[in-house]
Scaffold this motif. Structure first.
Motif: not given
Length: 215
Positions: A98-100, A165-169, A192-195, A156-158
């Protein structure tokens, strides 16, 4: 030997320690304890007995890895997978990393498309945000914990049917609104998906976050 340039942008150990402690609180796990120059968390989960976490490549990782001969024990490190592999015996393999990431400044107010509603609650230091559909099912959810000068976002999961649809934001904004201290640093580890989502919200990648285990 690791070059100074490779390690010049790694997050400071104190920030990583605060993130790891807050993550443990958010997940109901024991707090991390110092071990081999990093931290150990007894996770006791299916597929993961414990994890060792390091703020960068240190020689002690080699000694630790050499002493482990069973699966389901993870070594995690801020740094690239190549850096981590250099320190490990051949029986260890890389897992998806992942990414810190950190964030400074403001985040937009939560905004939802029609047909969704937001529920946010804080209990025992854990803030949970859920976005519900009209029939009450969970479309997205996330958690946050403020601890030791860090405000940490976790899980954080959608759900697949509700993505793009902007739910993560909206989740990130709703959780950030519960931050008490203006000096607390916002931290999370993204996949990677959330980056791309986090980069679009002004998050900065501080380091790759690499993982290895015996398969």
């Amino acid at each position: 030997m690791m070059g100074e340039q490779e390690n010049s942008h790694l997050p400071e150990p104190g920030l990583l320690a605060a993130w790891l402690a807050a993550r443990s609180i958010a997940r109901g796990l024991p707090l991390p304890v110092p071990d081999h120059g990093g931290w150990r968390v007894e996770t006791g989960l299916p597929g993961e007995i414990r994890r060792y976490v390091f703020s960068g490549p240190v020689a002690a990782i080699s000694a630790l890895a050499a002493s482990i001969h069973r699966p389901h024990i993870l070594i995690k490190m801020c740094g690239t997978g190549e850096q981590l592999l250099r320190l490990l015996p051949p029986r260890w393999q890389l897992l998806p990393g992942g990414f810190f990431m950190t964030h400074e400044g403001s985040l937009p107010a939560p905004s939802l498309p029609a047909g969704y509603r937001l529920v946010v609650a804080t209990s025992q230091a854990i803030t949970t945000a859920r976005i519900l559909t009209g029939d009450g099912s969970v479309a997205a959810s996330g958690h946050a914990v403020e601890h030791a000068g860090a405000f940490v976002f976790d899980r954080i999961v959608t759900e697949a049917a509700h993505r793009r649809r902007g739910l993560g934001r909206a989740l990130i904004a709703a959780l950030a609104a519960r931050q008490r201290s203006g000096s607390a640093r916002r931290v999370r580890v993204a996949t990677e998906d959330g980056l791309k989502l986090y980069a679009s919200l002004g998050w900065h990648t501080r380091s790759p976050y690499s993982t290895a285990a015996i398969i």
